[in-house]
Design an enzyme around this catalytic site. Structure first.
Site, short mmCIF file in Angstrom:
data_model
loop_
_atom_site.label_atom_id
_atom_site.label_comp_id
_atom_site.label_asym_id
_atom_site.label_seq_id
_atom_site.Cartn_x
_atom_site.Cartn_y
_atom_site.Cartn_z
N LYS A 1 0.81 -1.22 0.00
CA LYS A 1 0.00 0.00 0.00
C LYS A 1 0.84 1.27 0.00
CE LYS A 1 -4.07 -2.25 1.78
NZ LYS A 1 -3.67 -3.67 1.97
C1 LIG Z 1 -4.37 -4.71 1.46
C2 LIG Z 1 -3.63 -5.98 1.31
C3 LIG Z 1 -4.09 -6.99 0.46
C4 LIG Z 1 -5.38 -6.88 -0.31
O1 LIG Z 1 -5.31 -5.91 -1.31
P1 LIG Z 1 -6.66 -5.34 -1.98
O2 LIG Z 1 -6.23 -4.23 -2.85
O3 LIG Z 1 -7.51 -4.88 -0.82
O4 LIG Z 1 -7.30 -6.46 -2.70
C5 LIG Z 1 -3.32 -8.13 0.32
N1 LIG Z 1 -2.16 -8.29 1.02
C6 LIG Z 1 -1.71 -7.35 1.87
C7 LIG Z 1 -0.45 -7.60 2.62
C8 LIG Z 1 -2.42 -6.15 2.04
O5 LIG Z 1 -1.95 -5.23 2.87
#
Ligand SMILES: *Cc1c(COP(=O)(O)O)cnc(C)c1O
Length: 490
Positions: free
Chosen positions: A112
């Site tokens: 993210k």
């Molecule tokens: C947020 C997250 C996901 C899921 O991603 P999305 O965009 O919500 O589908 C998967 N793995 C990790 C480590 C995350 O932080």
């Protein structure tokens, strides 16, 4: 006329990129999507650094920004200070057509960061462009990783404050500490007695609460979101699909134009949706594999065309994927329905009322041309972590392992190269990773971090190193119905 953004539910006039970013979502409930998906000749970008690929990929979406502004956003986000490798992301060949796309080299050790380091830049320029002098309050619901990444992106930024809501007891110890130790004069972190969907629905309700909005406006405050419902959060994720594809071209694993697959460990459907946009823009992606844990609402949806959130919620070792309502699916279904906002509004009205909706056979067939979905249970996740370590010497986290497992079973035919998105550093989930490696731990999460660092997992990620010695600054726990008062107070 340049690129405008329209609502998936057709209930909002088209807005500019700047407005889509500052608003977060359409005031009456839909999500903003670009009015068309631009085509880019990505082959021309081969060999370019991440930053240049980012500028070229983002430019068609950022109408109203001139080139130097887009470059400034990109260059301030992707610095050696914020990402510990110059390439920002890394594509690692594992063998047997499998490549791991490491997306966790940013400040908080989760993918993210790639979006949340640049989003505050978008926000800053967007406010200037729309002549918006108000204070922006970012409201975030998090299943663990968004919260800290957003806090790092937005803390101490002028004219902005940020409130993060996370499920009490629903995030890992490292995730909790990462958030609870955040400094910065403009940050607030609150645990909610409920699960992630409760937090997310709570935040959505705050956005749609007209009385609250008016009260805030009276004090010069506007709300916005840093969740992937915000287009400014989603579009930066398109870039690493392009970068990793071009990495395979550069490595000689493919020639430009060869179709490859991507597998994405999925929760809110944001990451994989960025892959869909990359594909729509012309990147030669054959299929997107949607990987889920036991919370397999999406696997069932892509198998039968019925989205049904009326089911048991499971806490798993991949908490960031423990989600029953995948918000960004709405954007995908908008495209697949032939951009039929009325149909989308009907489905999501039904979801709100009954907890389910059905898309019908015709649209389901279309989804199958693009998406293949698999889910895996907890023991398979651990086994996969162990297998990849023992056979390839590669240590990965539990979320990434869900994705690798999803394309390692008999259900998936690995006949073209596949890139698996690795969404978190293994150090974020050390105890579970060690379980997968078959190493017993007695002690706490931070003993596990130390032990993991002796296995070949590389240096301890700086987001985790020393975290247990930092001071906890946020320890508030509230009930779901208390979210509104919390925001008013803040
Ligand atoms: C947020 C997250 C996901 C899921 O991603 P999305 O965009 O919500 O589908 C998967 N793995 C990790 C480590 C995350 O932080």
């Amino acid at each position: 006329m340049g690129m405008r953004y329209i609502s998936t539910r057709g209930n909002s006039p088209p807005v500019s990129f700047a407005e889509a970013v500052t608003l977060g979502m359409a005031p009456s409930g839909g999500l903003f999507v670009p009015e068309k998906i631009p085509i880019v000749d990505f082959s021309k970008l081969a060999g370019m650094p991440y930053q240049e690929i980012a500028v070229n990929t983002l430019t068609p979406y950022m109408d109203g920004f001139d080139k130097s502004e887009i470059e400034s956003c990109v260059n301030e986000a992707y610095t050696p200070d914020s990402f510990d490798i110059p390439s920002v992301v890394s594509t690692v060949p594992i063998g047997n057509n499998l490549h791991i796309l490491e997306l966790w080299h940013g400040p908080t050790a989760a993918f993210k960061d790639v979006a949340l380091q640049i989003m505050p830049q978008f926000m800053r320029y967007s406010k200037i462009k729309s002549g918006d002098n108000s204070h922006t309050m970012i409201l975030v619901a998090t299943s663990g990783d968004t919260g800290k990444a957003a806090l790092e992106g937005f803390k101490n930024r002028a004219g902005i404050s940020i409130a993060v809501f996370y499920p009490h007891g629903g995030v890992s110890e490292v995730q909790r500490l990462q958030m609870a130790t955040t400094d910065g004069s403009n940050t607030r972190v609150i645990a909610v007695r409920g699960n992630f969907d409760d937090c997310q629905n709570g935040v959505k309700a705050l956005f749609c609460d007209e009385a609250l909005r008016n009260e805030a406006a009276g004090r010069g405050v506007k709300f916005s979101s840093a969740n992937s419902i915000n287009w400014g959060r989603l579009c930066p994720q398109i870039v690493y699909y392009v970068k990793s594809y071009l990495d395979l071209v550069a490595a000689g694993a493919i020639s430009y134009g060869d179709g490859i697959d991507f597998c994405v460990p999925t929760g809110n459907f944001g990451n994989i949706l960025a892959g869909y946009y990359a594909r729509g823009m012309g990147l030669p992606i054959r299929k997107l594999i949607c990987a889920s844990n036991r919370n397999n609402v999406l696997t069932d949806f892509f198998a039968g065309g019925v989205y049904d959130k009326n089911r048991e919620f499971h806490k798993t070792m991949s908490p960031s994927m423990d989600i029953l309502i995948s918000s960004n699916l709405e954007r995908f279904l908008f495209e697949l329905s032939g951009r039929d906002a009325g149909m989308v509004a009907g489905w999501y009205g039904s979801l709100a009322k009954t907890g389910s909706f059905s898309i019908g056979a015709g649209i389901l067939e279309k989804t199958k041309e693009i998406i293949e979905a698999h889910w895996v249970d907890e023991s398979t996740v651990l086994e996969t972590i162990g297998t990849l370590y023992h056979e390839c010497g590669y240590v990965m986290d539990t979320h990434s392992a869900v994705a690798v497992a999803a394309v390692s079973g008999p259900g998936y035919k690995r006949d073209v190269p596949i890139i698996v998105a690795s969404t978190a550093s293994p150090y974020k989930f050390s105890q579970d990773v060690l379980k997968g490696l078959g190493i017993a731990v007695d002690g706490d999460e931070f003993d596990a971090v130390r032990i993991l660092s002796s296995t070949g997992a590389g240096a301890v990620h700086r987001a985790v190193d020393g975290l247990n010695k930092k001071r906890v600054l946020h320890d508030r726990v509230i009930d779901i119905f208390g979210m509104r008062d919390e925001v008013r107070w803040f």
